[in-house]
Structures are given as structure tokens and as C-alpha cells.
Design a protein around this motif. Structure first.
Motif, short mmCIF file in Angstrom:
data_model
loop_
_atom_site.label_atom_id
_atom_site.label_comp_id
_atom_site.label_asym_id
_atom_site.label_seq_id
_atom_site.Cartn_x
_atom_site.Cartn_y
_atom_site.Cartn_z
N ILE A 44 -2.23 -2.71 -6.30
CA ILE A 44 -2.42 -1.19 -6.26
C ILE A 44 -2.00 -0.75 -5.04
CG2 ILE A 44 -4.21 0.57 -6.06
CD1 ILE A 44 -5.87 -1.60 -7.91
N PHE A 45 -1.97 -1.60 -3.70
CA PHE A 45 -1.64 -0.95 -2.53
C PHE A 45 -0.21 -0.82 -2.43
CE2 PHE A 45 -0.25 -1.76 1.84
CZ PHE A 45 -0.87 -0.60 2.61
N ILE A 46 0.66 -1.88 -3.03
CA ILE A 46 2.23 -1.86 -3.07
C ILE A 46 2.46 -0.59 -3.84
CG2 ILE A 46 4.09 -2.96 -4.21
CD1 ILE A 46 2.73 -5.48 -3.14
N GLU A 47 1.91 -0.26 -5.09
CA GLU A 47 2.38 0.88 -5.92
C GLU A 47 2.03 2.14 -5.11
OE1 GLU A 47 1.49 2.61 -10.43
OE2 GLU A 47 -0.22 1.64 -9.29
N PHE A 48 0.99 2.39 -4.54
CA PHE A 48 0.70 3.58 -3.77
C PHE A 48 1.50 3.51 -2.43
CE2 PHE A 48 -3.09 3.59 -6.57
CZ PHE A 48 -3.04 5.04 -6.76
N GLY A 49 1.72 2.49 -1.91
CA GLY A 49 2.58 2.53 -0.48
C GLY A 49 4.09 3.11 -1.06
N LEU A 95 5.56 -7.02 -9.23
CA LEU A 95 5.60 -5.87 -7.97
C LEU A 95 6.59 -5.09 -7.85
CD1 LEU A 95 3.73 -8.65 -5.46
CD2 LEU A 95 2.40 -6.91 -6.95
N ALA A 96 7.97 -5.63 -7.77
CA ALA A 96 8.69 -4.66 -7.84
C ALA A 96 8.85 -3.52 -8.55
CB ALA A 96 10.18 -5.46 -7.95
N GLY A 97 8.52 -3.80 -10.01
CA GLY A 97 8.18 -2.93 -11.07
C GLY A 97 7.65 -1.76 -10.94
N GLY A 370 -6.06 6.08 -1.02
CA GLY A 370 -6.27 5.17 -2.24
C GLY A 370 -5.82 3.86 -1.94
N GLY A 371 -4.56 3.61 -1.47
CA GLY A 371 -4.09 2.34 -1.31
C GLY A 371 -4.82 1.47 -0.42
N LEU A 372 -5.33 2.08 0.88
CA LEU A 372 -6.09 1.15 1.50
C LEU A 372 -7.46 0.93 1.06
CD1 LEU A 372 -5.34 2.93 4.95
CD2 LEU A 372 -4.41 0.79 4.13
N PHE A 373 -7.94 1.98 0.28
CA PHE A 373 -9.40 1.59 -0.30
C PHE A 373 -9.15 0.76 -1.23
CE2 PHE A 373 -12.51 2.20 -3.35
CZ PHE A 373 -13.88 2.37 -2.52
N SER A 374 -8.20 0.55 -1.96
CA SER A 374 -8.04 -0.64 -3.14
C SER A 374 -7.84 -1.94 -2.29
CB SER A 374 -6.81 -0.13 -3.88
OG SER A 374 -6.77 1.17 -4.39
#
Length: 422
Positions: A44-49, A95-97, A370-374
Motif C-alpha cells: 500500500i505504501f509503495i502504491e501511495f508513494g 509491486l512495480a505494477g 495514507g501511505g505512512l499510516f498503512s
């Protein structure tokens, strides 16, 4: 302008799909890849980052290419990323996707929001709430579709459907003309700052303060003017509000089924229903959020809803009854439904300059929260009781209200000072 709102709604429907994809399939992905909640938080963090990067780079891209071109490229890129995810590649490629989908989704979201906010000078809250309704419909439909397809083992077909929808959106933008709104899609070029700034020419906002300070040569004078200028803390205060909102909203969307399961309020079969209930309440609330905000006023609306969020999250943390839990989820959905859009429109009202840049920054702040919380919540669920995560959300809601109250006092003090000088 109706075509503009329709286009925005169609793209926000896609954003609804993108934002809940991980939450919808995480219960399937973790066993398939032999992963735990910590890995889900990292995903989730990678996606939001990546989404943050897309939001922040969008204004730079807007100076160099048409917004329609950005929407074309992004739509095709999201389609490609979802095709990759649907074929269940190795974990690094997965993760890349998701990272690619998040990056391009960030560009799409900030482009649409900037175009709508720049193009609509009145009833912006109502128009943005319609976009948020479309976002909520997408967030509601995808979990339902995947839930039904999981039974037959064909859940990845939903991802193929999203890829096809992306291609439809690209064609829609290609062949639709928006009349008087067409100039909104043209590339924006950097304005040349004049060497001399006339007295009083700068605005009272943070950008105006920087321009005014640039007219002086002494560094200490420049720094003093920036910090003492009215509204110097306005943008940072809004960034904090979006950061806290993102932590609460995105955290609920991604971990609500897990919290219901871990607290015993639902079993594995019924836990995903909590997300459906939450988004159904969000959609219902967003249908009226714009009208409510226009009637009450933005400041009063935000105060009431942030206060309500603290109470409801605290009750959710102490409750273990399933029926009460679902009732609280409905109330949480109604309370959170308009916070994002009303805060965004309120920020536009108070900071009318550099709307595209400010919109991207605020959206990025939401994604960062959102990313940090996830990531944090995923680690906590692996090592601690779920109540720790629930109380953390209530604490974040309290910080949101305190930030808003301090900001409101600052704004009132600035208004009094300006009246005294007049």
C-alpha cells in the motif's frame, strides 16, 4: 461545463477502482504469495508513494504538455499495469505494477481536480462532491465484483475489465470537445516574475508573501516578511489537515475488514462487507455534502464533521458488538463523506492563486498520510492487538481537529489585524 463534470466523474470512477484494488484483493494475494500484513502495508505504501510522486510532478508536466495528453498516456499506462497485475507475476513485478498504477493515478486525479477547480467559479463544492460520488461508486463496485468472482476463482477478470475501461476513457477524451473549457487543457507556461514588485501587489497568501519578500535584498528581511505575512501558515496547515485525513480515510478503507475480523465483529466471509457498507454510506453522504457545506459554510461544516469523526472513531475502538460496529461504520462513512472535497474547495477559496500547484501538494499530503499510516498499521496488526490501530485513528482525528481550531484562530486574528490597519 456539464461535459467537464461528466468527464471528471468518469475518471474519478476509475480512481475509485484504483484506490481500493489492494484492499479488495489483499486477502487473496497474501496467501498466494505467502505474505503477511507487514507486506500488505509495504504494498500500500509503495502504491501511495508512487501516487504522491505523480501528484507532485503533474504541475511540472502541465507546463510542457496538454492535460488531455497526460490523461491519454495515464489511462493507457493504468491499463497496462492492471493487465500485468491480472497475470499474477512475481512479487517484485506485482509491486512495480501497483507502483505504476499509483503514479499514473496520481497524475489523473490531480489533473481532473485542477481542471474542475479552475473551470468552475461557483458551486465548486457541489461539482466536486459529484466527482467524489463517482469515486465512491467505483470504490463500492470493485469489492463487490471481486467478492463474487473470488468464489469461482476468476477475480482477476475484474482487473481485465478495469483495463478495458481505461481504454474507453482515453477514447472519450480523444473525441470529446469541451467548448469554452478547452483552454483549461492547454499547457501552462511559467510566468515571468518582474524585477520590481509594486507595493501592495503581492497577495496575502504564502506565495504573495514570498514574492513581496523577493523585492528586498537582505536575507533576514526576506525571511522575516515571509514568516510574519498574513496567511504564511495557511498552506502548511492545509497540508497537515490533508495528511491527517488521508491517514484516517485510507486507513479505514484498507484495514476495515482486518479490524472487523481481528476484533471478532465479523468472520472471514463477512468482513469484506464492512468496506461495502462504508462506501455505501460515503456515496450517500457525498450526494448531499456539497449542498450541506454551501448552506452551513465551509468552516462550520469542517468543524462539525471533524468533531464527529473523533467521537465515532473512539466508540469504534471500544465497541465489540457486530451490529453496533456496522452502525458506526455507516456513521463514519457519512461523517467522512465530504471532508476531502470541502477542505479542497475551502483551500481554493482562501488560496485563489496557483490552484493547480496547491491542489497537487494537498493531494500529495493526503497520499503521504495514507501511505505512512498503512505501513504503521500493518506492522501493528502483526505485533499488537487491533485496538491499538483503532485508537491511533481516533488520535489522528483529534490532531485534525486541533490543527483546524488553531488555524481558525490564526485566520480570525489575521482578519482583525487587517481591519485595524484599514
Amino acid at each position: 461545463m456539464k461535459k467537464l463534470v461528466w468527464m471528471g466523474s468518469l475518471f474519478y470512477l476509475l480512481m475509485g477502482f484504483v484506490k481500493v484494488t489492494v484492499a479488495s484483493i489483499i486477502t487473496v494475494l497474501l496467501p498466494l504469495y505467502d505474505r503477511v500484513y507487514t507486506d500488505a502495508g509495504a504494498l500500500i505504501f509503495i502504491e501511495f508513494g508512487a501516487s504522491i510522486f505523480g501528484m507532485l510532478i503533474q504541475p511540472w508536466l502541465a507546463n510542457r504538455m496538454s492535460k488531455k495528453t497526460m490523461l491519454h498516456i495515464s489511462a493507457w499506462g493504468v491499463a497496462a499495469s492492471y493487465l500485468l497485475i491480472a497475470f499474477l507475476p512475481s512479487w517484485p513485478l506485482l509491486l512495480a505494477g501497483f507502483a505504476l498504477a499509483g503514479f499514473l493515478g496520481g497524475i489523473i486525479e490531480s489533473v481532473i481536480a485542477a481542471v474542475i477547480l479552475e473551470g468552475l467559479q461557483s458551486n465548486a463544492a457541489i461539482a466536486m462532491s459529484r466527482l467524489e460520488v463517482a469515486f465512491g461508486v467505483g470504490s463500492l463496485m470493485l469489492p463487490l465484483a471481486i467478492g463474487m468472482l473470488i468464489v469461482s476463482g476468476m477475480w482477476n477478470y475484474a482487473l481485465f475489465g478495469i483495463a478495458a475501461y481505461c481504454i474507453f476513457l482515453s477514447l472519450f477524451v480523444r473525441f470529446t470537445r469541451f467548448g469554452d473549457a478547452e483552454p483549461l487543457f492547454r499547457p501552462a507556461y511559467k510566468a515571468q516574475v518582474p524585477n520590481a514588485v509594486p507595493a501592495g501587489a503581492a497577495s496575502s497568501g504564502p506565495v504573495g508573501a514570498v514574492v513581496a519578500a523577493a523585492a528586498t535584498n537582505h536575507p533576514s528581511a526576506r525571511r522575516k516578511r515571509v514568516l510574519s505575512a498574513p496567511g504564511a501558515l495557511m498552506l502548511p496547515a492545509f497540508i497537515l489537515l490533508f495528511f491527517f485525513y488521508g491517514a484516517t480515510d485510507i486507513g479505514l478503507v484498507n484495514y476495515l475488514p482486518s479490524l472487523m475480523l481481528e476484533t471478532g465483529m465479523a468472520d472471514a466471509a463477512t468482513a469484506p462487507i464492512s468496506v461495502t457498507v462504508f462506501w455505501a454510506a460515503m456515496i450517500a453522504g457525498r450526494m448531499f455534502a456539497g449542498y450541506e457545506a454551501e448552506k452551513l459554510g465551509y468552516r462550520r461544516y469542517l468543524f462539525i464533521h471533524w468533531s464527529g469523526m473523533i467521537i465515532l472513531l473512539s466508540l469504534f475502538a471500544v465497541n465489540r458488538n457486530a451490529m453496533i460496529g456496522y452502525a458506526l461504520i455507516v456513521l463514519l462513512g457519512l461523517t467522512l463523506s465530504g471532508l476531502y472535497v470541502v477542505t479542497l474547495v475551502y483551500a481554493k477559496k482562501l488560496m485563489p492563486r496557483n490552484i493547480a500547484r496547491n491542489t497537487s501538494i494537498l493531494m500529495a499530503g493526503c497520499a503521504v498520510g495514507g501511505g505512512l499510516f498503512s505501513v504503521t498499521a500493518g506492522r501493528m496488526l502483526d505485533a499488537m492487538p487491533p485496538s491499538y490501530v483503532q485508537w491511533m485513528m481516533a488520535g489522528i482525528a483529534l490532531l485534525s481537529l486541533l490543527t483546524y481550531i488553531l488555524y481558525a484562530k490564526e485566520r480570525q486574528a489575521e482578519t482583525s489585524a487587517e481591519l485595524a490597519q484599514a
